[in-house]
Design an enzyme around this catalytic site. Structure first.
Site, PDB file in Angstrom:
ATOM      1  N   ASP A 151       0.871  -1.170   0.000  1.00  0.00           N
ATOM      2  CA  ASP A 151       0.000   0.000   0.000  1.00  0.00           C
ATOM      3  C   ASP A 151       0.917   1.231   0.000  1.00  0.00           C
ATOM      4  OD1 ASP A 151      -2.103   1.781   0.113  1.00  0.00           O
ATOM      5  OD2 ASP A 151      -3.181   0.728   1.695  1.00  0.00           O
TER       6      ASP A 151
HETATM    7  C1  BGC Z   1      -5.064   3.231   0.040  1.00  0.00           C
HETATM    8  C2  BGC Z   1      -5.097   2.226  -1.103  1.00  0.00           C
HETATM    9  C3  BGC Z   1      -4.951   2.970  -2.406  1.00  0.00           C
HETATM   10  C4  BGC Z   1      -3.651   3.754  -2.387  1.00  0.00           C
HETATM   11  C5  BGC Z   1      -3.376   4.521  -3.665  1.00  0.00           C
HETATM   12  C6  BGC Z   1      -3.853   4.140  -0.024  1.00  0.00           C
HETATM   13  O1  BGC Z   1      -3.984   5.184   0.880  1.00  0.00           O
HETATM   14  O2  BGC Z   1      -5.078   2.544   1.276  1.00  0.00           O
HETATM   15  O3  BGC Z   1      -6.294   1.493  -1.059  1.00  0.00           O
HETATM   16  O4  BGC Z   1      -5.008   2.067  -3.478  1.00  0.00           O
HETATM   17  O5  BGC Z   1      -3.694   4.691  -1.311  1.00  0.00           O
HETATM   18  O6  BGC Z   1      -4.206   5.614  -3.778  1.00  0.00           O
END
Ligand code: BGC
Length: 721
Positions: free
Chosen positions: A218
């Site tokens: 993530d």
């Molecule tokens: C989220 C993810 C997301 C990523 C990219 C993170 O803060 O938890 O689900 O895909 O950001 O935007």
């Protein structure tokens, strides 16, 4: 796999850093080896932060259709849109089940039951990854990432059996659907970071489940260079250690780790093989559209060519929306609304177009009009949003029904005036939540309470005191309390969730009976907040301890299982949903299926083996149909409609399972008077528990009860096995 510098000779791909590309995440092209790079884009309801793309009903609404075909069609349509924009990887579906009832991002996922979440994850991925039409999907967030507050410091402490039987279930189904990637989560699991937890990444994911794709972090969940590499992380996102920095845990540092012997070169080859394998699986090496938008600057003429990818997906969006709506209460045949209706009132901002436009709250969250998604990275960019007010007015014009409305939830005088007199008063209430990247009215992503927002309950009571045909419509990210539910003037309650861009049309189709409601609750609605297994998130606000400890003490008793085990009566149980027609079930029979000798031999070998073989948890023998549970369903009412019979299983007592667990469902369409035979499969896996001692799935000895039901608290037919 990472780094902002390009001198990483051992890396096959280089993340370019958060703001340095045009997508949510990006791997640079390496033309010298014929690799065109990768564009990664959020999210679970469509292509986020772009233009001319659709916004689909949220994951939780996909789940409430209980319709595998519709869920797959939703995935395919989204896949086509990502592909049309030149995004190689869609950052979804999100599949963390509802646990803490306040959990901010639960609406992105597929409800409170692991089996339902697994089926929805499987179909979404199959749709998104449709050969020649789709893109790579990402199963996220691995794992036990069920609340937003403190998500980057908290440790979710889950025992092995609970982890396998509850939280892993949708990921197992994702791997069966050949998902290209799995995103590891911000949180710790049992004290070890999600993105460097070797037991979970190397052990559970890549060994037990035999996952052959790649693990991406993530955004900023990558915690260390050597540790992450050895634990099984394959791609660091967005590349830099902290967004905006130029240093990375990998890139040059990964090269150095190989040179100094800390990370074997074969591990880096493995990362590259996994990433390229997924690229080839989706045939993205040739003929894949160039990325043609810039998520950070939609107005830049050089990088955004405004490609319109919506096709006619609005039709599917409208249909899924209608199919997802759950009718909770319908007294005196209040619904469907009659075309002879003389006048109707629409009350509450949930009926009206959002004041800041459809995209005013996608990042920051909030409600000042109809709510059809939560906030954060799980959002899309609305091309338009049909509010209930617009759709109902269109319908009213055809019927010569007079429409009046009030969009201000605090304007008590106008509410009273508008509610008095009309033959039906529709009150719209909502409850919002999202990702912790924004704090809305003091809600850190997670909901501070589970009541309707913006004076909702007061408004409902006020209208009900003035109009004897008060119909409540709820647009909510999750369960809310309904203290007014037994008010005699509240004739109907429509649970509409988060419907996406066609919200008003989907709702109007159900309200007027053009679409017979068949949605089923994907979670339990309780009478009291404290009735839930995990009523509150872990709400530590201090910096000590540095890692808040969140113990999953309810273990297997998620959602309805907790209510059953503790004899708590739900207001509306999981699976509940009314129709404008009626269905009856009869003639239940459990039929043994033919099994191949090979599978019986493999089953025997598995039982005797004392090591965990690669892919043992997804072995064919474990998941093939061993029994068919067959029964008749008859439409005994007067109109065509869809029904969703549910199959629960009660395990032998010594197995220590919850009183009953969902193991099957099917959505069927029937004309009045018609009967069909439904057949639901059961496998050894469906009847197994995770045995922590032998570290394998084991079917307990003894008698199983098979229950066919309309919802979690219901029993229509039973059989033993
Ligand atoms: C989220 C993810 C997301 C990523 C990219 C993170 O803060 O938890 O689900 O895909 O950001 O935007």
């Amino acid at each position: 796999m990472t780094g902002t510098s390009c001198d990483c000779k051992l890396d096959s791909g280089t993340e370019v850093g958060f703001f340095n590309g045009t997508c949510s995440g990006q791997i640079a092209a390496q033309p010298e080896v014929g690799f065109s790079g990768l564009c990664l884009q959020d999210g679970p309801v469509g292509v986020r932060a772009t233009d001319f793309a659709s916004v689909f009903p949220a994951g939780v609404n996909a789940a409430s259709t209980f319709d595998r075909d519709l869920i797959r069609a939703r995935g395919l349509a989204m896949g086509e849109e990502f592909r049309g924009k030149g995004a190689n990887i869609a950052l979804g579906p999100m599949m963390n089940p509802y646990r803490a009832i306040q959990g901010g991002r639960s609406w992105e996922g597929f409800g409170g039951d692991p089996y339902l979440a697994g089926e929805a994850a499987y179909e979404t991925i199959k749709g998104l990854q449709t050969p020649g039409k789709g893109v790579q999907a990402v199963a996220k967030h691995f794992i036990a990432n069920e609340q937003e507050r403190n998500r980057t410091t908290i440790s979710s402490n889950v025992n092995d059996r609970t982890l396998h039987e509850v939280y892993l279930a949708p990921f197992l189904r994702s791997i069966q659907a050949d998902v290209a990637s799995v995103m590891c989560s911000y949180n710790q699991i049992n004290g070890s970071w999600g993105c460097q937890n070797s037991a979970l990444l190397n052990g559970v994911l890549k060994t037990e489940l035999g996952f052959q794709g790649f693990v991406m972090s993530d955004w900023q969940a990558h915690m260390s260079g050597v540790g992450g590499a050895l634990a099984g992380l394959d791609m660091s996102m967005p590349g830099e250690i902290l967004i905006g920095m130029t240093t990375s845990y990998w890139g040059y540092n990964l090269t150095e780790s190989v040179r100094n012997g800390s990370v074997p070169e074969s591990r880096v080859d493995d990362m590259a093989t996994r990433i390229l394998g997924a690229h080839y699986l989706l045939e993205q090496e040739e003929g894949f559209p160039e990325t043609n938008y810039n998520t950070f600057d939609l107005l830049d003429p050089l990088t955004n060519s405004h490609v319109n990818v919506q096709a006619d997906h609005y039709k599917l969006i409208r249909k899924i929306g209608s199919a997802s709506i759950v009718l909770l209460k319908n007294d005196n045949e209040a619904l469907p609304l009659k075309s002879s209706l003389r006048d109707i009132a629409l009350i509450g901002n949930g009926a009206c177009p959002p004041q800041k436009g459809p995209n005013g709250f996608t990042y920051g969250g909030g409600v000042d009009g109809h709510l059809s998604m939560g906030w954060g990275s799980g959002t899309g960019a609305f091309p338009y949003l049909v509010s209930p007010l617009e759709a109902i007015q269109q319908r009213a014009r055809e019927n010569a029904t007079t429409v009046n409305w009030v969009c201000d939830n605090w304007d008590n005088d106008t509410i009273a005036t508008v509610a008095t007199g009309p033959q039906a008063a529709l009150v719209f209430i909502s409850s919002d939540s999202g990702e912790e990247i924004a704090v809305v009215d003091g809600n850190y992503g997670d909901r501070n309470n589970i009541s309707a927002w913006i004076n909702g309950d007061v408004m409902v009571e006020a209208v009900a005191s003035l109009n004897e045909n008060t119909i409540v419509i709820v647009n909510s990210v999750g369960p809310i309390l309904m203290p007014w539910i037994n008010h005699p003037n509240i004739t109907a309650v429509v649970w509409a969730g988060l419907l996406g861009q066609e919200a008003g049309n989907s709702l109007t189709d159900v309200l007027y009976g053009d679409y017979n409601p068949s949605g089923r609750l994907p979670y339990t609605i309780a009478k009291n907040w404290d009735d839930y297994a995990v009523p509150y998130i872990n709400f530590q606000t201090t910096l000590e301890p540095a890692h808040p400890q969140d113990d999953y003490t309810e273990e297997l008793l998620v959602d309805y299982r907790w209510f059953h085990a503790n004899n708590i009566t739900a207001l509306y149980p999981f699976g509940f949903g009314l129709s404008y027609t009626a269905f009856e079930y009869s003639d239940l029979e459990v039929v043994e299926a033919a099994v191949s000798k090979r599978h019986l031999v493999e089953e025997g070998l598995h039982k005797r083996a004392n090591t965990t073989e690669v892919g043992s948890s997804v072995a064919e023998w474990l998941h093939e149909t061993r029994w068919s549970v067959e029964f008749d369903v008859t439409n005994t009412g007067s109109v065509n409609g869809c029904d969703v019979p549910l199959m629960f299983v009660t395990f032998p007592e010594a197995a220590g399972e919850p009183p009953r667990v969902l193991r099957g469902f099917e959505r069927i369409n029937l004309d009045p008077g018609a009967t069909t035979r439904v057949s639901l499969p059961l496998s050894i896996y469906s009847l197994s528990i995770w045995d922590v001692v032998s570290q394998r799935w084991v079917k307990p000895e003894g008698e199983f009860e098979i229950i066919i039901a309309k919802h979690a608290d219901d029993t229509q037919l039973t059989a033993t096995l």
